[in-house]
Design an enzyme around this catalytic site. Sequence first.
Site, PDB file in Angstrom:
ATOM      1  N   ARG A   1       0.829  -1.205   0.000  1.00  0.00           N
ATOM      2  CA  ARG A   1       0.000   0.000   0.000  1.00  0.00           C
ATOM      3  C   ARG A   1       0.865   1.258   0.000  1.00  0.00           C
ATOM      4  O   ARG A   1       0.643   2.177  -0.792  1.00  0.00           O
ATOM      5  CB  ARG A   1      -0.886  -0.001   1.262  1.00  0.00           C
ATOM      6  CG  ARG A   1      -1.761   1.236   1.421  1.00  0.00           C
ATOM      7  CD  ARG A   1      -2.323   1.307   2.825  1.00  0.00           C
ATOM      8  NE  ARG A   1      -1.211   1.355   3.796  1.00  0.00           N
ATOM      9  CZ  ARG A   1      -1.305   1.083   5.086  1.00  0.00           C
ATOM     10  NH1 ARG A   1      -2.461   0.713   5.589  1.00  0.00           N
ATOM     11  NH2 ARG A   1      -0.248   1.152   5.871  1.00  0.00           N
TER      12      ARG A   1
ATOM     13  N   SER B   1     -28.032 -27.983   9.300  1.00  0.00           N
ATOM     14  CA  SER B   1     -29.064 -28.479   8.418  1.00  0.00           C
ATOM     15  C   SER B   1     -30.276 -28.709   9.303  1.00  0.00           C
ATOM     16  O   SER B   1     -30.149 -29.219  10.417  1.00  0.00           O
ATOM     17  CB  SER B   1     -28.603 -29.792   7.780  1.00  0.00           C
ATOM     18  OG  SER B   1     -29.721 -30.531   7.343  1.00  0.00           O
TER      19      SER B   1
ATOM     20  N   LYS C   1     -25.316 -31.050  13.425  1.00  0.00           N
ATOM     21  CA  LYS C   1     -24.146 -30.552  12.703  1.00  0.00           C
ATOM     22  C   LYS C   1     -23.854 -29.105  13.075  1.00  0.00           C
ATOM     23  O   LYS C   1     -24.761 -28.292  13.172  1.00  0.00           O
ATOM     24  CB  LYS C   1     -24.365 -30.657  11.193  1.00  0.00           C
ATOM     25  CG  LYS C   1     -24.368 -32.092  10.697  1.00  0.00           C
ATOM     26  CD  LYS C   1     -24.243 -32.140   9.175  1.00  0.00           C
ATOM     27  CE  LYS C   1     -22.852 -31.758   8.741  1.00  0.00           C
ATOM     28  NZ  LYS C   1     -22.695 -31.738   7.290  1.00  0.00           N
TER      29      LYS C   1
ATOM     30  N   ASN D   1     -21.746 -26.959  11.181  1.00  0.00           N
ATOM     31  CA  ASN D   1     -20.888 -26.789  10.005  1.00  0.00           C
ATOM     32  C   ASN D   1     -20.018 -25.552  10.139  1.00  0.00           C
ATOM     33  O   ASN D   1     -20.520 -24.468  10.405  1.00  0.00           O
ATOM     34  CB  ASN D   1     -21.758 -26.649   8.758  1.00  0.00           C
ATOM     35  CG  ASN D   1     -22.354 -27.972   8.343  1.00  0.00           C
ATOM     36  OD1 ASN D   1     -21.748 -29.011   8.530  1.00  0.00           O
ATOM     37  ND2 ASN D   1     -23.547 -27.935   7.776  1.00  0.00           N
TER      38      ASN D   1
ATOM     39  N   ARG E   1       1.743  -0.093 -24.791  1.00  0.00           N
ATOM     40  CA  ARG E   1       0.463  -0.519 -24.182  1.00  0.00           C
ATOM     41  C   ARG E   1       0.122  -1.890 -24.731  1.00  0.00           C
ATOM     42  O   ARG E   1       0.243  -2.123 -25.941  1.00  0.00           O
ATOM     43  CB  ARG E   1      -0.684   0.462 -24.474  1.00  0.00           C
ATOM     44  CG  ARG E   1      -1.998   0.017 -23.783  1.00  0.00           C
ATOM     45  CD  ARG E   1      -2.888   1.167 -23.339  1.00  0.00           C
ATOM     46  NE  ARG E   1      -2.112   2.387 -23.233  1.00  0.00           N
ATOM     47  CZ  ARG E   1      -2.522   3.581 -23.650  1.00  0.00           C
ATOM     48  NH1 ARG E   1      -3.731   3.716 -24.161  1.00  0.00           N
ATOM     49  NH2 ARG E   1      -1.725   4.616 -23.549  1.00  0.00           N
TER      50      ARG E   1
END
Lengths: 455, 455, 455, 455
Positions: free
Chosen positions: C184, C273, C279, C281, C312
Amino acid sequence: VNGEFEGLFAGLFARGGVASEVGDRALLQAMLDFEVALAQTLADAALIPAAAAREIAAAADVAALDVGKLGRSTGEHGTPVPGLVAGLRSRLSRQAADGVHVGATSQDALDTGLMLVARRALVPLLHDLDAAADACAALAERHRRSLQAGRTLLQQAVPVTFGLKAAGWLAGLDAATAGLAEVRDRDLALALGGAAGTLAAYGDRGLEIVSALAARLELAEPDRPWHTVRLAPARLACALGMALGVTAKIAGDVILLAQTEVAEVAVADGGGSSAMPHKRNPVGAVAVVACARRGPGLVATILASMPQEHERAAGSWQAEWEPLLDLLRLTGSAAAALRELLVGLTVDPEKMKENLGLTRGLVMSESVAGALAESLGRARAQDLVGEAAQHVGNRHASLREALLDLPEVTAALGPQRLEQALAPRQYLGVVDQLIDRALIAHGGMPKQSTEEESR
Amino acid sequence: VNGEFEGLFAGLFARGGVASEVGDRALLQAMLDFEVALAQTLADAALIPAAAAREIAAAADVAALDVGKLGRSTGEHGTPVPGLVAGLRSRLSRQAADGVHVGATSQDALDTGLMLVARRALVPLLHDLDAAADACAALAERHRRSLQAGRTLLQQAVPVTFGLKAAGWLAGLDAATAGLAEVRDRDLALALGGAAGTLAAYGDRGLEIVSALAARLELAEPDRPWHTVRLAPARLACALGMALGVTAKIAGDVILLAQTEVAEVAVADGGGSSAMPHKRNPVGAVAVVACARRGPGLVATILASMPQEHERAAGSWQAEWEPLLDLLRLTGSAAAALRELLVGLTVDPEKMKENLGLTRGLVMSESVAGALAESLGRARAQDLVGEAAQHVGNRHASLREALLDLPEVTAALGPQRLEQALAPRQYLGVVDQLIDRALIAHGGMPKQSTEEESR
Amino acid sequence: VNGEFEGLFAGLFARGGVASEVGDRALLQAMLDFEVALAQTLADAALIPAAAAREIAAAADVAALDVGKLGRSTGEHGTPVPGLVAGLRSRLSRQAADGVHVGATSQDALDTGLMLVARRALVPLLHDLDAAADACAALAERHRRSLQAGRTLLQQAVPVTFGLKAAGWLAGLDAATAGLAEVRDRDLALALGGAAGTLAAYGDRGLEIVSALAARLELAEPDRPWHTVRLAPARLACALGMALGVTAKIAGDVILLAQTEVAEVAVADGGGSSAMPHKRNPVGAVAVVACARRGPGLVATILASMPQEHERAAGSWQAEWEPLLDLLRLTGSAAAALRELLVGLTVDPEKMKENLGLTRGLVMSESVAGALAESLGRARAQDLVGEAAQHVGNRHASLREALLDLPEVTAALGPQRLEQALAPRQYLGVVDQLIDRALIAHGGMPKQSTEEESR
Amino acid sequence: VNGEFEGLFAGLFARGGVASEVGDRALLQAMLDFEVALAQTLADAALIPAAAAREIAAAADVAALDVGKLGRSTGEHGTPVPGLVAGLRSRLSRQAADGVHVGATSQDALDTGLMLVARRALVPLLHDLDAAADACAALAERHRRSLQAGRTLLQQAVPVTFGLKAAGWLAGLDAATAGLAEVRDRDLALALGGAAGTLAAYGDRGLEIVSALAARLELAEPDRPWHTVRLAPARLACALGMALGVTAKIAGDVILLAQTEVAEVAVADGGGSSAMPHKRNPVGAVAVVACARRGPGLVATILASMPQEHERAAGSWQAEWEPLLDLLRLTGSAAAALRELLVGLTVDPEKMKENLGLTRGLVMSESVAGALAESLGRARAQDLVGEAAQHVGNRHASLREALLDLPEVTAALGPQRLEQALAPRQYLGVVDQLIDRALIAHGGMPKQSTEEESR
């Protein structure tokens, strides 16, 4: 013996029979094969004397070549072919020398050489892939009913069997093998075009020569010179890249199953550490993964080299050579390592069952919810299972216990249906048919695999 | 109208008809199509009520969906499918809601959706590739005898014709198209496996459902669930990557031929600079190259995502989605740009002939050497041509003049044979047959191409 | 609100604050900022009237732009800049219109626009990476002494602490952040060169204009126009690719630790689910992995685009745009997901300890062998430990029991030294110092992290 | 002499001094250096006897190693290190054998070996890059005022000088070199962590050992073991990839300038075809492009290998080795080829001027439009130049003639200002300053370059 595949990392990246087919001498041999067959073809067409062709064939001895010198000559000419041809001519009578490389350009010899090398390398490669598939077939059959947790996002989801997993591996290997065989039969074609793809030096007989030479070399006959239309190397690279992907899927599963905490499979002769004798490092699986991790970058290089300028490229063609040979070597090494890995795999169905119990029945939630939904509707069924699941979590009960505590559940299902819904073996869908399909598509339970395992 | 393909760079990266087939709404539509067809299939199998299927079909309206909300839901569930299904259910009676997504898992809906999207996107894509091939066919026929320098390593080598170059482009496009059509017919398959690929929720009827649903969606019927054996997306990606490679080879040649110093072709409506009105920027060719440069990295990503864990991957599956859609969009854009570029191409055979004269005949060296070799042998022939070439360089003479100064040459060839050896048109080999082959394989000189050009 | 980052997969691939900084409107704004600042700079230099610059600044409103139209214009001009400039001029007096884009070329506006976009996108990106690092720091401190199995090749090897693992994550994040900050500050530079990089339109004042404009835009001042020397985008891409690699290492570890069978960590709000309520996840970790999997292909595309022709490029420049924006978006999304993941991570030190016991002490083999080697030598020590290890395997004994059965061991070590050698906590080397180092390098235990956790 | 870099393609892919630094024996030597230095460091710390360290140092002879055997052992252990250590120990007394590899793990030896190899390979690599930069500096100075067409999208745009182009090449090389030097000094660090990164075998003295060993090996001292945080190899790979990109930009420009139709430069000893003696194939430039084309895929592989599991990766670490060595070799080869290419480049300023005339003055359109705009405004100025340009096209006149036919032009500019606006040399902006900047940043016109050219 060819030295180049005996490198420091050969046990990981040059395993099996492919490495020796893709070394410098193998490629030189293939290019000499091109020059000899070209001379024979031209002699058959009465374009050079038959005696010249015979003399060329007799002199084309790869052992007479100095690889180092040829390699340096590549810096002058951009390919090793001028040096190869000059070396060959220097060992011939003037008449025979005049019959060498007639009408061909360096790219013809090198491209054809690479195609021959690929075809030869595919023999052990496909053999090893096939043997790995055989091993999968044996595992699929033997563990057809060995219950195991199906895992999604690495969380236990619903039950499967280890045989189903092995059948999936088998199907992947068979598809990858079929893809490679297709490339071998269709895309590995003779390259012959002359300086700019017009076959000008043969007058109007160019296509006849192409056809005869392709037949002689047992390569596919190309419709046209393909100097700068690079579908043949691209298709080969893609098929190899996909085969690597399939091998790594399998090896990755093995590594996960072999984790100390999972311990559902173990490898035959895990590379141990003398200081850590308990470790059974899945070195073969690591080799597969390490080979495969390099596939995408190499395929990308071949694809990025497709836009080749005009009648011969200034750099993109040359950029294909080593990556293509690397891809063959690495896929061959992965196939060989995978074969050994699978043949030597120890499977522990007891541990699989034990792990399947880790969730105290929650792995059957979908099954139970499905059963409840029949009478209660989907939404209510899921609410009930969710409630039961929370009890399992809070009270360290089993799902069965938690469900039995919910009167709405017992009312809806009754004891027998509940037990059925909780039984992993009752929730396997078409596992058996899927295993059968994979085995049948593979050609049944192969003898060789059975034999190898009994050794 | 779908907004997402109208982005800031659409003219380069979203040209043609593909972009609108691969946007968010197109994928949502495809996933809804999956859910509707699944319900209809299950109703046919008497697994859900027929009325439920009808209600689901009536409610499945992509316009009712909030893409932004679904997108955010992807962060919770890992896919947009739970949100999609919940949204659909919320617009249904309880009975119909219970019939949505039965036995399927999110991956089934998303994978099938992607396959449908790919099949739909391939319609305009193959159409544009085919039209670009038509334009090549027209160029090959029209410039069958337009002499041009064959260039190797960007140096003039021996003569070709522009028709031969166009025929090579044609063959490349036709092969890439055939590869994509093969993937469409063979690999774009239904995905249906349930939570872990056992199709458990359908009991023993899973394979029957798979077969019927594939037929209904007009997708290939898979042998088995392919949740973590990713050959379908890989093959699609590879075929797209190769098609991109072919388009970039052609566009690259056009850019080189359109150089100010070469000027053998010009583009129809070169993006000019108002400050530099002389420039005819080959923007269409630039678009093709820019699209194609991105292919290898995207294919590599798909290949690198092949090793997927157990029964559903934790990241590698999700990583496929955008790259696959990007590949379709970019290949479609490249095909559309290439088509326009080739249809609008202006060819200058006079300039080609002029450029062929730049070496003052040296481009015929191989031809002359070949003629001389017949009587003098290869080595002496090349020495003589080399000597003549040096004279051309030093005295700024033509090759003809330089050769006529060498008694050994005139003795060997005689004036007529020398002229013949110096005539580019006499050294074209099988150019005509190669052009014919490409045209015949393409299906002859297409009407539509001829029409388009006459517009 | 900008629409394009609200796509269907936004929750995975457009999380956090970066997506809105890299959309079409953000880039248009950045290019307008370039045009306004250029006019102001030229007015300061008395090259255009001050009134013109004021009028330009007032008219440069991104809301007035039609993205769709600009996108289509990209197909004509190869960039959206001519359309953007024409649109701006159309809203100005003639005098002010003449002051727009003076001496600049389209590439100047677009490259500078991309640099501004990158600088702006790095603000939320670095913020999220830093917050993720803070979360690691908190974990490192809190779990400084939480014993855990160190795992090599996914096999338990020797003990570590979870704090050490978190400290390694922290160090990786801090290094990736530092790399991005360096890019940066050093590489995100103004692009200004005019049509071919001579700054000809400014006569001899080009460098003065460059310096003043860079200062005004707060971009690094370039030594020279960099139209076709593409180190700035390449360095940015590489730094982003490496940051993605680091995030995926961490997320991958979390996924492995969260496996049902390992269960050492759990995620805050695992995407569940409804049918499988058990679960949890690790969706956030999956999002990180999915973003990161795409990094290498995108970086490769940027690197493959570096060889740009002459003044270019014809395609390679254009190929950079979307991949660079994708890389920013994906890295931003990964950083945001990782931050949430780590802040919400539940750690289970008890389960870690339990897992560490799975080998029945064998995880201490290296420690015991080291202790024995002091008196018996390395070879004998390893033999004895190997013998003990075999007993552990055969008799299901613990390593302690097996060692106590070997008189040579007890003679060599004595009970206290043996216990010490078997104690994981005694075999942690410099874990504490390594954690301290990472915390100190990060700037200590950050307040914000602590606060966030206490919310 | 090390054999492995003398392969069949060495002249393209193993040029210069790097290849011999990255071969198997060089890596073995580096790993032995690690083991020797570790022993010496431990002896200094009184952790092993000084006599043992001396004996180890004396026995560590790379010539005694059997590469083939070690390579095969890699298949058992996953790395060649156990074989290497066992071989070394077998040649030592028991006491000395006990002092080998103490507290280290295989990854420590291999990672440190790779870092040493990289540092050593960077010596010739940076030397060649620097010499190539010197050659650019000489070209920039000598052709400071050699007019040439600036080309965008391969169309002539406005005038530049060849010196400016060479200065751009120079700046690119210097930046790439600086990037590599930074990596060398900052990122090539010792790797030492022991089995799982705790340095447990050294008790509480681990950090002291790390510091002393890094100093002894002249590698950067790492903050911590970096077994699975792979920023060091990633940064090296990225810096090499960027260096390759810069070399390919230059080589690509040379290939374009050397085209038969452009002919502004010629290569020293173009690989000719005996049958086509006129060709001066830019083989060196082709070598550079071919090496560089492979960079992105290799960098992608290294980046894709960053997410490494827990305390040692199962495949991703191993996947780094060959690609990292390949990247060093290819960058070295490209640098060596580029150096030769640039030192031997023949430049033809007359041809440059001739080509600049090809547009009959239109290349000065921007200049003329700018001059006209001063009095007529931008819009009218561009209309007039556009009108004149059309005349140039239609009547085959020059821009000067066409402009003189337009009274509004002559009225606005007057003859002297018109001539000035038409003079390329008057429209070069800050070319001189830009060349100066590049030369000064490079350290002026280097002596060695001047000398080399005068040889």
